[in-house]
Each structure stands twice: as structure tokens, then as C-alpha cells.
Design a protein around this motif. Structure first.
Motif, PDB file in Angstrom:
ATOM      1  N   GLY A  69     115.454  43.101  53.782  1.00  0.00           N
ATOM      2  CA  GLY A  69     116.754  42.460  53.933  1.00  0.00           C
ATOM      3  C   GLY A  69     117.074  42.139  55.386  1.00  0.00           C
ATOM      4  N   GLN A  70     117.657  40.978  55.647  1.00  0.00           N
ATOM      5  CA  GLN A  70     118.044  40.540  56.989  1.00  0.00           C
ATOM      6  C   GLN A  70     119.507  40.112  56.965  1.00  0.00           C
ATOM      7  OE1 GLN A  70     115.936  40.939  59.386  1.00  0.00           O
ATOM      8  NE2 GLN A  70     114.022  41.194  58.242  1.00  0.00           N
ATOM      9  N   SER A  71     120.138  40.198  58.109  1.00  0.00           N
ATOM     10  CA  SER A  71     121.543  39.784  58.164  1.00  0.00           C
ATOM     11  C   SER A  71     121.929  39.419  59.587  1.00  0.00           C
ATOM     12  CB  SER A  71     122.457  40.903  57.642  1.00  0.00           C
ATOM     13  OG  SER A  71     122.413  42.027  58.504  1.00  0.00           O
ATOM     14  N   GLU A  72     122.947  38.573  59.720  1.00  0.00           N
ATOM     15  CA  GLU A  72     123.525  38.207  61.012  1.00  0.00           C
ATOM     16  C   GLU A  72     125.020  38.045  60.792  1.00  0.00           C
ATOM     17  OE1 GLU A  72     123.492  38.541  63.957  1.00  0.00           O
ATOM     18  OE2 GLU A  72     122.463  36.895  64.992  1.00  0.00           O
ATOM     19  N   ARG A  73     125.824  38.512  61.753  1.00  0.00           N
ATOM     20  CA  ARG A  73     127.277  38.527  61.584  1.00  0.00           C
ATOM     21  C   ARG A  73     127.943  37.479  62.468  1.00  0.00           C
ATOM     22  NH1 ARG A  73     130.305  44.053  62.843  1.00  0.00           N
ATOM     23  NH2 ARG A  73     129.730  43.389  64.950  1.00  0.00           N
ATOM     24  N   PHE A  74     128.989  36.846  61.902  1.00  0.00           N
ATOM     25  CA  PHE A  74     129.739  35.823  62.620  1.00  0.00           C
ATOM     26  C   PHE A  74     131.237  36.072  62.434  1.00  0.00           C
ATOM     27  CE2 PHE A  74     125.672  34.006  61.600  1.00  0.00           C
ATOM     28  CZ  PHE A  74     125.312  33.320  62.746  1.00  0.00           C
ATOM     29  N   ASP A  75     132.000  35.639  63.430  1.00  0.00           N
ATOM     30  CA  ASP A  75     133.461  35.724  63.326  1.00  0.00           C
ATOM     31  C   ASP A  75     134.058  34.472  62.717  1.00  0.00           C
ATOM     32  OD1 ASP A  75     133.460  38.238  64.552  1.00  0.00           O
ATOM     33  OD2 ASP A  75     133.541  37.355  66.564  1.00  0.00           O
ATOM     34  N   ASP A  76     133.282  33.389  62.726  1.00  0.00           N
ATOM     35  CA  ASP A  76     133.783  32.085  62.270  1.00  0.00           C
ATOM     36  C   ASP A  76     133.024  31.670  61.015  1.00  0.00           C
ATOM     37  OD1 ASP A  76     135.219  29.521  62.566  1.00  0.00           O
ATOM     38  OD2 ASP A  76     133.198  28.752  62.967  1.00  0.00           O
ATOM     39  N   PRO A  77     133.722  31.272  59.933  1.00  0.00           N
ATOM     40  CA  PRO A  77     133.031  30.894  58.686  1.00  0.00           C
ATOM     41  C   PRO A  77     132.165  29.650  58.845  1.00  0.00           C
ATOM     42  CG  PRO A  77     135.382  30.392  58.542  1.00  0.00           C
ATOM     43  CD  PRO A  77     135.197  31.213  59.770  1.00  0.00           C
ATOM     44  N   ASP A  78     132.585  28.711  59.700  1.00  0.00           N
ATOM     45  CA  ASP A  78     131.776  27.507  59.902  1.00  0.00           C
ATOM     46  C   ASP A  78     130.452  27.856  60.601  1.00  0.00           C
ATOM     47  OD1 ASP A  78     133.686  25.937  58.708  1.00  0.00           O
ATOM     48  OD2 ASP A  78     134.706  25.454  60.602  1.00  0.00           O
ATOM     49  N   ALA A  79     130.527  28.756  61.577  1.00  0.00           N
ATOM     50  CA  ALA A  79     129.304  29.182  62.268  1.00  0.00           C
ATOM     51  C   ALA A  79     128.368  29.905  61.303  1.00  0.00           C
ATOM     52  CB  ALA A  79     129.655  30.088  63.446  1.00  0.00           C
ATOM     53  N   TRP A 123     120.003  37.602  53.625  1.00  0.00           N
ATOM     54  CA  TRP A 123     118.874  36.995  52.913  1.00  0.00           C
ATOM     55  C   TRP A 123     117.701  37.967  52.898  1.00  0.00           C
ATOM     56  CZ3 TRP A 123     119.952  36.196  57.964  1.00  0.00           C
ATOM     57  CH2 TRP A 123     118.908  36.252  58.887  1.00  0.00           C
ATOM     58  N   LYS A 124     116.733  37.695  52.029  1.00  0.00           N
ATOM     59  CA  LYS A 124     115.483  38.445  51.961  1.00  0.00           C
ATOM     60  C   LYS A 124     114.426  37.710  52.795  1.00  0.00           C
ATOM     61  CE  LYS A 124     116.347  41.828  48.964  1.00  0.00           C
ATOM     62  NZ  LYS A 124     116.131  43.257  49.248  1.00  0.00           N
ATOM     63  N   GLU A 125     113.782  38.423  53.712  1.00  0.00           N
ATOM     64  CA  GLU A 125     112.786  37.808  54.573  1.00  0.00           C
ATOM     65  C   GLU A 125     111.690  37.149  53.736  1.00  0.00           C
ATOM     66  OE1 GLU A 125     111.091  36.621  58.109  1.00  0.00           O
ATOM     67  OE2 GLU A 125     113.020  37.599  57.776  1.00  0.00           O
ATOM     68  N   GLY A 126     111.499  35.838  53.963  1.00  0.00           N
ATOM     69  CA  GLY A 126     110.494  35.096  53.223  1.00  0.00           C
ATOM     70  C   GLY A 126     110.945  34.627  51.859  1.00  0.00           C
ATOM     71  N   GLY A 127     112.103  35.069  51.413  1.00  0.00           N
ATOM     72  CA  GLY A 127     112.628  34.620  50.129  1.00  0.00           C
ATOM     73  C   GLY A 127     112.151  35.419  48.937  1.00  0.00           C
ATOM     74  N   GLY A 128     111.218  36.360  49.143  1.00  0.00           N
ATOM     75  CA  GLY A 128     110.697  37.142  48.031  1.00  0.00           C
ATOM     76  C   GLY A 128     111.633  38.264  47.636  1.00  0.00           C
ATOM     77  N   ARG A 129     111.488  38.696  46.398  1.00  0.00           N
ATOM     78  CA  ARG A 129     112.351  39.754  45.879  1.00  0.00           C
ATOM     79  C   ARG A 129     112.144  41.055  46.647  1.00  0.00           C
ATOM     80  NH1 ARG A 129     111.649  40.922  39.641  1.00  0.00           N
ATOM     81  NH2 ARG A 129     112.399  38.741  39.628  1.00  0.00           N
TER      82      ARG A 129
END
Length: 419
Positions: free
Chosen positions: A30-40, A20-26
Motif C-alpha cells: 500500500g502507498q499513500s500521499e497526503r494533501f491539504d487541497d482536494p484539487d491537488a 493505491w496498491k503499488e503496481g496495481g496488484g491486489r
């Protein structure tokens, strides 16, 4: 909105990255977080959306929710700031309204960035000097509208507004230091680098030469309006002070004719019956006594003759005091536009008459402390900051004085005989 990107691994299971973009602005980072599980990943995506495209409070990247240590007595910054303003006893209701608006629209933008890089809501205790610097940059840059680059969700703030808001924040954090029990030991606003107030192309103040003012004055068709303009440029009084003058403030009986500045028009609290009310002058030093020149004395005698002591000195044809909007739109602007149409290269505001008065006094070699008292500045630094650059007109006199000191005959030394 946050989204999930599948990242197949060559030698392992697929991972799911929430981006996602921090704050939602164009233009947000850019921010990101990684998961091994799709539900998480899906649950975290919903959390980011719920927090307005910010990191969920208390979440540490790569670790999840981690309880943050709390300082005893710590509390959200905005409610604390609002209570601070509400308890001020040395400001009027309108000023309190203005302070509350600044807190609601601007100080509420202060955020705390943790060492991990996560952004969390600001509290009284967690804000750092770096957070204040980030906030100043955000104020200076503004926030573009993601849907239309030509529009703004929040326009860039000018340097003076930033300085004023920073000053309010400084006082709020200082109150946390002085609180019992003490909430902070340092002020995060102390030593912050602020944008230069002169970092612009166009001059904020317009100074008129005597002949330039005369060209505007000659365009007045209403002699009462002309009197007020002459008074403003001749005394340097603020609009709210001059239009609040009453006959009882004028003393023409003694050897020294004077007027006393005792009150000024102030903005009323929102929701009041009137937009303005009479109150004390802007500062303590603004309450002052001005000596009149012979021309000003003659004007006062003409305007106060036969008038009730509570009558306003400067009055409209109906006998009421001048209102700024009425005077500006019907008297001042037509006179300025007429002068500009005839070649005047400047378009001054009414308040520029005060600046013009100061420039005339400096050109006449009046010392700055005397100008400070005349204009009613609370501090000499205000006078120096606003008009000190005009002292360059005295450079020839200064250079001549230095030359005499360096090239004149050396002073004779007095020889004391040995005893």
C-alpha cells in the motif's frame, strides 16, 4: 486504481489522502500521499494512474517533484541493454533474439528504489545491488492475476532461468563499467544471492541403469531409431551434434576408429525459412574427436557403407536427418510409454541419455576431466556441478584408501650420517 480518502481532523482542516496498491496488484504494498487541497489530491491521483499505479517519476513523498541529480552519460537501462546485445559478435542471430526477448520481458522489470522509498525507472547508473535483489525476488515470485488468483500475469521463474537472466544483466552492467567514458564503477549484480538450482523436489536429470535403458531400447520397432538412441547413450553426444554427423566425420581407416564433432543443429533466427540450421558446436570444447568402442565402430561401418561423404550418418527411411519433434513423438515417447506400462519406474527425456552416459562413465571410475572432454563441456566446473554428486558411488573406494593410509606401516625414514 488510485482513490482519494478524506481524513477529517479533530483540531484542523480536512486532509485528502491518495491511496493505491503499488503496481496495481491486489498483493502490492500500500502507498499513500497526503494533501491539504482536494484539487491537488485529484491531480496527483491522475498522475499515479498515468504511471501504472507507481509513484510519478521525480516525485518525493511529502515534498513533490524534486529534480534528481543526473550522472553524465546516464541513460535508460533497456535501450542500453539492447544495444549491448546487438553489438555482440560471438553469438548467432538466434541467441541475439533470445537475449533481446529476455531484456524485453524480464530485465525491463528492474526498477530503482530511492532512499525515500520511491520507485523510479532503472537507468544504467542508478541501479543498485538492492534493486537487483528486489528484481530476483520478483522473478522468483511471479505476478498473480488480480482478477483470478489461479492465473498468472507472469509465472514464477525457475532458478536456472533466473541465473541465466542474472548472468546477462551482469554482462550488461560490466560493459557500462568498461565503457569509454566509464558509466559505472561497480557491478550491482556482483555477489548477488541467487536461488538454489537444486531447490526442488523432483530431479531435473534422470539417470538410467543399464537394464533400465535396455527395457526402453527393446521397445523400438524402428532399427534406425534404435541406432540413434544407442549412439546417444553410448557417446553422450548432444542431440544436435549426433543428428548433424556426416559420413565424412567418421574415420574408420586408421588403427583407432573415431568420429569428429564439427557441427550441430542450431535454432535459426525468427522469421527464417527453416527453424534450424547447421552451425558450429555449442562451445569451443564441444568441437572434439571421440574414440569408438568396437560396438560403435561396427555400427558406423554399417551406417556409412556405400554412402556419399555428405550424407547424414543417422537418417530416416527417406534418407533425411532426424528432426527432434518427429523422433520424440513417433519413436522415443512410444518406446518409453511402452516400457513404463511394463513397469519401468522412470520417464526419461532424450537429453537424459547424455546424463545417463555420464553416470555410466562415473560408475566405471572414469576421471571427471576425461568425462569433461568426452561430453564437450567448456569447463570442468560444469561437469562437477552436474555430475559431482554421483561420485558418492566411489565412497567405499575412498574410505578404503584412507583406511590403508592411516593404518598401514609407517614409511621408513632415511637416516643421513653426520659428516
Amino acid at each position: 486504481m488510485a482513490y482519494i480518502q478524506e481524513r477529517p481532523q479533530t483540531n484542523g482542516p480536512t486532509t485528502y489522502q491518495v491511496r493505491w496498491k503499488e503496481g496495481g496488484g491486489r498483493h502490492g504494498p500500500g502507498q499513500s500521499e497526503r494533501f491539504d487541497d482536494p484539487d491537488a489530491a485529484e491531480n496527483f491521483k491522475k498522475l499515479v494512474d498515468a504511471h501504472g499505479q507507481h509513484w510519478p517519476y521525480g516525485w518525493v513523498k511529502g515534498e513533490g517533484f524534486v529534480e534528481q541529480p543526473k550522472t553524465p552519460g546516464d541513460q535508460p537501462l533497456v535501450p542500453f541493454a539492447e544495444r549491448y546485445v546487438h553489438r555482440l559478435t560471438n553469438v548467432d542471430d538466434r541467441t541475439q533474439d533470445d537475449y533481446e526477448r529476455e531484456i524485453r520481458l524480464h530485465l525491463s522489470l528492474i526498477q530503482h528504489t530511492e532512499p525515500s522509498g520511491h520507485v523510479v525507472p532503472a537507468t544504467v547508473c542508478n541501479v543498485t545491488k538492492d534493486d537487483i535483489t528486489d528484481w530476483i525476488h520478483a522473478e522468483k515470485s511471479g505476478q498473480p492475476d488480480p482478477s483470478d488468483p489461479k492465473k498468472w500475469l507472469r509465472k514464477p521463474a525457475d532458478p536456472k532461468s533466473i541465473a541465466n537472466r542474472h548472468g546477462l544483466a551482469f554482462c550488461i552492467f560490466q560493459s557500462a563499467i568498461e565503457a569509454t567514458p566509464q558509466l559505472r564503477t561497480t557491478n550491482p549484480c556482483k555477489g548477488t544471492s541467487l536461488p538454489r538450482t537444486d531447490d526442488h523436489v523432483d530431479e531435473e536429470m534422470t539417470f538410467l541403469e543399464h537394464a533400465e535403458y535396455q527395457r526402453i531400447a527393446d521397445e523400438f520397432t524402428d532399427p534406425d531409431a534404435r541406432d540413434l538412441a544407442d549412439w546417444l547413450v553410448g557417446t553422450g553426444m548432444r542431440w544436435g551434434e549426433a543428428t548433424a554427423l556426416k559420413v565424412k566425420d567418421v574415420n574408420l581407416n586408421g588403427a583407432t576408429p573415431t568420429v569428429s564433432v564439427q557441427r550441430a543443429w542450431r535454432r535459426s533466427k525468427k522469421g527464417s525459412d527453416s527453424a534450424f540450421h547447421l552451425g558450429p558446436p555449442k562451445t569451443k570444447r564441444a568441437r572434439r574427436v571421440l574414440r569408438l568402442s568396437p560396438t560403435q565402430e561396427a555400427m558406423m561401418r554399417r551406417l556409412t557403407a556405400g554412402q556419399w561423404h555428405e550424407a547424414y550418418v543417422f537418417r530416416t527411411v527417406t534418407g533425411k536427418h532426424w528432426r527432434h519433434a518427429n523422433y520424440y513423438n513417433r519413436k522415443w515417447q512410444p518406446a518409453v510409454k511402452a516400457a513404463v506400462a511394463k513397469g519401468l519406474p522412470k520417464s526419461p527425456r532424450i537429453h537424459d541419455l547424455r546424463h545417463t552416459c555420464a553416470s555410466w562413465l562415473i560408475a566405471a571410475r572414469i576421471p571427471l576431466p576425461a568425462i569433461q572432454r568426452r561430453l564437450g563441456h567448456e569447463s570442468i566446473s560444469t561437469t562437477v556441478d552436474r555430475y559431482g554428486h554421483l561420485l558418492s558411488e566411489l565412497d567405499d573406494d575412498i574410505a578404503a584408501a584412507v583406511e590403508i593410509a592411516l593404518t598401514g606401516p609407517a614409511p621408513k625414514l632415511r637416516v643421513v650420517p653426520a659428516s
